[in-house]
Design a protein around this motif. Structure first.
Motif, PDB file in Angstrom:
ATOM      1  N   LEU A  89       0.855  -1.221  -0.004  1.00 46.46           N
ATOM      2  CA  LEU A  89      -0.046  -0.119  -0.125  1.00 46.46           C
ATOM      3  C   LEU A  89       0.785   1.111   0.296  1.00 46.46           C
ATOM      4  CD1 LEU A  89      -2.609   1.384   0.216  1.00 46.46           C
ATOM      5  CD2 LEU A  89      -2.650   0.967   2.490  1.00 46.46           C
ATOM      6  N   ASP A  90       1.886   1.240   0.760  1.00 45.47           N
ATOM      7  CA  ASP A  90       2.724   2.369   1.027  1.00 45.47           C
ATOM      8  C   ASP A  90       3.518   2.634  -0.756  1.00 45.47           C
ATOM      9  OD1 ASP A  90       2.145   2.819   3.264  1.00 45.47           O
ATOM     10  OD2 ASP A  90       4.057   1.910   4.356  1.00 45.47           O
ATOM     11  N   GLU A  91       3.832   1.658  -1.276  1.00 45.58           N
ATOM     12  CA  GLU A  91       4.467   1.945  -2.507  1.00 45.58           C
ATOM     13  C   GLU A  91       3.514   2.392  -3.500  1.00 45.58           C
ATOM     14  OE1 GLU A  91       5.665  -1.902  -3.622  1.00 45.58           O
ATOM     15  OE2 GLU A  91       7.672  -1.779  -2.153  1.00 45.58           O
ATOM     16  N   TYR A  92       2.329   1.793  -3.439  1.00 49.09           N
ATOM     17  CA  TYR A  92       1.031   2.188  -4.465  1.00 49.09           C
ATOM     18  C   TYR A  92       0.733   3.633  -4.085  1.00 49.09           C
ATOM     19  CZ  TYR A  92      -3.408   1.998  -6.886  1.00 49.09           C
ATOM     20  OH  TYR A  92      -4.497   2.219  -7.583  1.00 49.09           O
TER      21      TYR A  92
ATOM     22  N   ARG B  32       2.029   7.623  -6.243  1.00 53.26           N
ATOM     23  CA  ARG B  32       0.706   8.743  -6.706  1.00 53.26           C
ATOM     24  C   ARG B  32       1.146  10.065  -5.925  1.00 53.26           C
ATOM     25  NH1 ARG B  32      -0.489   3.955  -8.107  1.00 53.26           N
ATOM     26  NH2 ARG B  32      -2.086   3.572  -9.696  1.00 53.26           N
ATOM     27  N   GLY B  33       2.091  10.026  -5.020  1.00 60.36           N
ATOM     28  CA  GLY B  33       2.419  11.016  -4.299  1.00 60.36           C
ATOM     29  C   GLY B  33       1.451  11.217  -3.097  1.00 60.36           C
TER      30      GLY B  33
ATOM     31  N   ARG C 296      -6.456  10.711  -1.283  1.00 57.65           N
ATOM     32  CA  ARG C 296      -5.522   9.525  -0.530  1.00 57.65           C
ATOM     33  C   ARG C 296      -6.562   8.552  -0.303  1.00 57.65           C
ATOM     34  NH1 ARG C 296      -3.397   7.554   4.332  1.00 57.65           N
ATOM     35  NH2 ARG C 296      -1.172   7.087   3.993  1.00 57.65           N
ATOM     36  N   ASN C 297      -7.854   8.845   0.185  1.00 58.76           N
ATOM     37  CA  ASN C 297      -8.698   7.735   0.382  1.00 58.76           C
ATOM     38  C   ASN C 297      -9.302   6.900  -0.800  1.00 58.76           C
ATOM     39  OD1 ASN C 297      -8.691   8.116   3.168  1.00 58.76           O
ATOM     40  ND2 ASN C 297     -10.143   9.695   3.400  1.00 58.76           N
ATOM     41  N   ASN C 298      -9.473   7.793  -1.664  1.00 57.72           N
ATOM     42  CA  ASN C 298      -9.755   7.137  -3.119  1.00 57.72           C
ATOM     43  C   ASN C 298      -8.857   6.165  -3.525  1.00 57.72           C
ATOM     44  OD1 ASN C 298     -12.136   8.499  -3.142  1.00 57.72           O
ATOM     45  ND2 ASN C 298     -11.736   9.990  -4.330  1.00 57.72           N
ATOM     46  N   ALA C 299      -7.368   6.460  -3.437  1.00 52.00           N
ATOM     47  CA  ALA C 299      -6.393   5.668  -3.749  1.00 52.00           C
ATOM     48  C   ALA C 299      -6.331   4.499  -3.082  1.00 52.00           C
ATOM     49  CB  ALA C 299      -4.929   6.385  -3.685  1.00 52.00           C
ATOM     50  N   ILE C 300      -6.531   4.761  -1.741  1.00 49.81           N
ATOM     51  CA  ILE C 300      -6.640   3.289  -1.004  1.00 49.81           C
ATOM     52  C   ILE C 300      -7.823   2.496  -1.229  1.00 49.81           C
ATOM     53  CG2 ILE C 300      -6.930   2.591   1.434  1.00 49.81           C
ATOM     54  CD1 ILE C 300      -5.465   5.231   2.544  1.00 49.81           C
ATOM     55  N   ALA C 301      -8.920   3.202  -1.517  1.00 50.89           N
ATOM     56  CA  ALA C 301      -9.972   2.380  -1.763  1.00 50.89           C
ATOM     57  C   ALA C 301      -9.886   1.524  -3.369  1.00 50.89           C
ATOM     58  CB  ALA C 301     -11.141   3.166  -2.055  1.00 50.89           C
TER      59      ALA C 301
ATOM     60  N   LEU D 241      -8.173  -3.445  -6.667  1.00 49.81           N
ATOM     61  CA  LEU D 241      -7.403  -4.008  -7.244  1.00 49.81           C
ATOM     62  C   LEU D 241      -6.760  -5.412  -6.549  1.00 49.81           C
ATOM     63  CD1 LEU D 241      -5.090  -1.157  -8.892  1.00 49.81           C
ATOM     64  CD2 LEU D 241      -6.752  -2.538  -9.931  1.00 49.81           C
ATOM     65  N   VAL D 242      -6.601  -5.283  -5.411  1.00 49.13           N
ATOM     66  CA  VAL D 242      -6.244  -6.551  -4.672  1.00 49.13           C
ATOM     67  C   VAL D 242      -7.444  -7.587  -4.411  1.00 49.13           C
ATOM     68  CG1 VAL D 242      -5.648  -7.424  -2.446  1.00 49.13           C
ATOM     69  CG2 VAL D 242      -4.623  -5.385  -3.187  1.00 49.13           C
ATOM     70  N   LYS D 243      -8.649  -7.067  -4.376  1.00 53.67           N
ATOM     71  CA  LYS D 243      -9.632  -8.034  -4.503  1.00 53.67           C
ATOM     72  C   LYS D 243     -10.035  -8.627  -6.064  1.00 53.67           C
ATOM     73  CE  LYS D 243     -12.287  -6.195  -0.644  1.00 53.67           C
ATOM     74  NZ  LYS D 243     -13.643  -5.197  -0.340  1.00 53.67           N
ATOM     75  N   ALA D 244      -9.867  -7.708  -6.987  1.00 54.56           N
ATOM     76  CA  ALA D 244      -9.977  -8.201  -8.311  1.00 54.56           C
ATOM     77  C   ALA D 244      -8.749  -9.161  -8.669  1.00 54.56           C
ATOM     78  CB  ALA D 244     -10.032  -7.037  -9.346  1.00 54.56           C
ATOM     79  N   GLY D 245      -7.775  -9.279  -7.880  1.00 56.50           N
ATOM     80  CA  GLY D 245      -6.558 -10.146  -8.281  1.00 56.50           C
ATOM     81  C   GLY D 245      -5.668  -9.676  -9.359  1.00 56.50           C
ATOM     82  N   LYS D 246      -5.688  -8.196  -9.670  1.00 57.54           N
ATOM     83  CA  LYS D 246      -4.706  -7.571 -10.574  1.00 57.54           C
ATOM     84  C   LYS D 246      -3.482  -7.291  -9.863  1.00 57.54           C
ATOM     85  CE  LYS D 246      -8.300  -5.800 -13.387  1.00 57.54           C
ATOM     86  NZ  LYS D 246      -8.875  -4.500 -14.031  1.00 57.54           N
TER      87      LYS D 246
END
Length: 124
Positions: free
Chosen positions: A19-22, A26-27, A68-73, A78-83
C-alpha cells in the motif's frame, strides 16, 4: 485489444506491491498534507489574511485526504480483483530484506545473526 490475464500489464502473475508503494507512486504516501510546509515560514498576516490562508489550507487538506482515501479504496479493489497482490510479509523475508543493507549498520548485523541462528543462512 487482448484480454489481460489478471494483472495490470497483462502478465500471468499479479504484481506484488504494498500500500505504501502504491500511494507513493501517486504522491500520497504521507498521511498528512504538506500544503502549509512551504507557506507557513515566518509569515505575518493580518487577521483577514490568516483566515483566508486557513480556509485555503483546509480546502487543500480535505482535497488531499479525499484523493488519498480514493487511492486506498482503489488499491483494495485491485487486490480483491486479483490484478495486484499484497507482498508476503513473513519473518524470513523481512530479515532477508534487512540483511541486504550496509554491514556497519546494527540492524543489518542483527538481521544477519537471526538468519544464521534461525534458518542457517549466511549473508556476507
Amino acid at each position: 485489444m487482448a484480454k489481460t490475464s489478471g494483472s495490470i500489464r497483462g502478465n500471468k502473475h499479479p504484481k506484488e506491491i504494498s500500500l505504501d508503494e502504491y500511494l507513493g507512486k501517486r504522491g500520497l504516501q504521507s498521511p498528512i498534507s504538506n500544503f502549509t510546509d512551504d507557506k507557513w515560514r515566518n509569515i505575518r498576516l493580518t487577521a483577514r489574511g490568516r483566515k483566508k490562508f486557513e480556509r485555503e489550507a483546509d480546502v487543500a487538506r480535505n482535497e488531499y485526504h479525499k484523493r488519498r482515501n480514493n487511492a486506498i479504496a482503489e488499491y483494495e479493489n485491485l487486490v480483491k480483483a486479483g490484478k495486484i497482490k499484497r507482498p508476503r510479509s513473513t519473518t524470513m523475508e523481512a530479515l532477508l530484506s534487512a540483511a541486504k543493507g550496509h554491514p556497519d549498520n546494527q540492524s543489518v548485523q542483527a538481521a544477519r545473526r537471526l538468519l544464521k541462528k534461525r534458518y542457517n543462512i549466511t549473508i556476507k
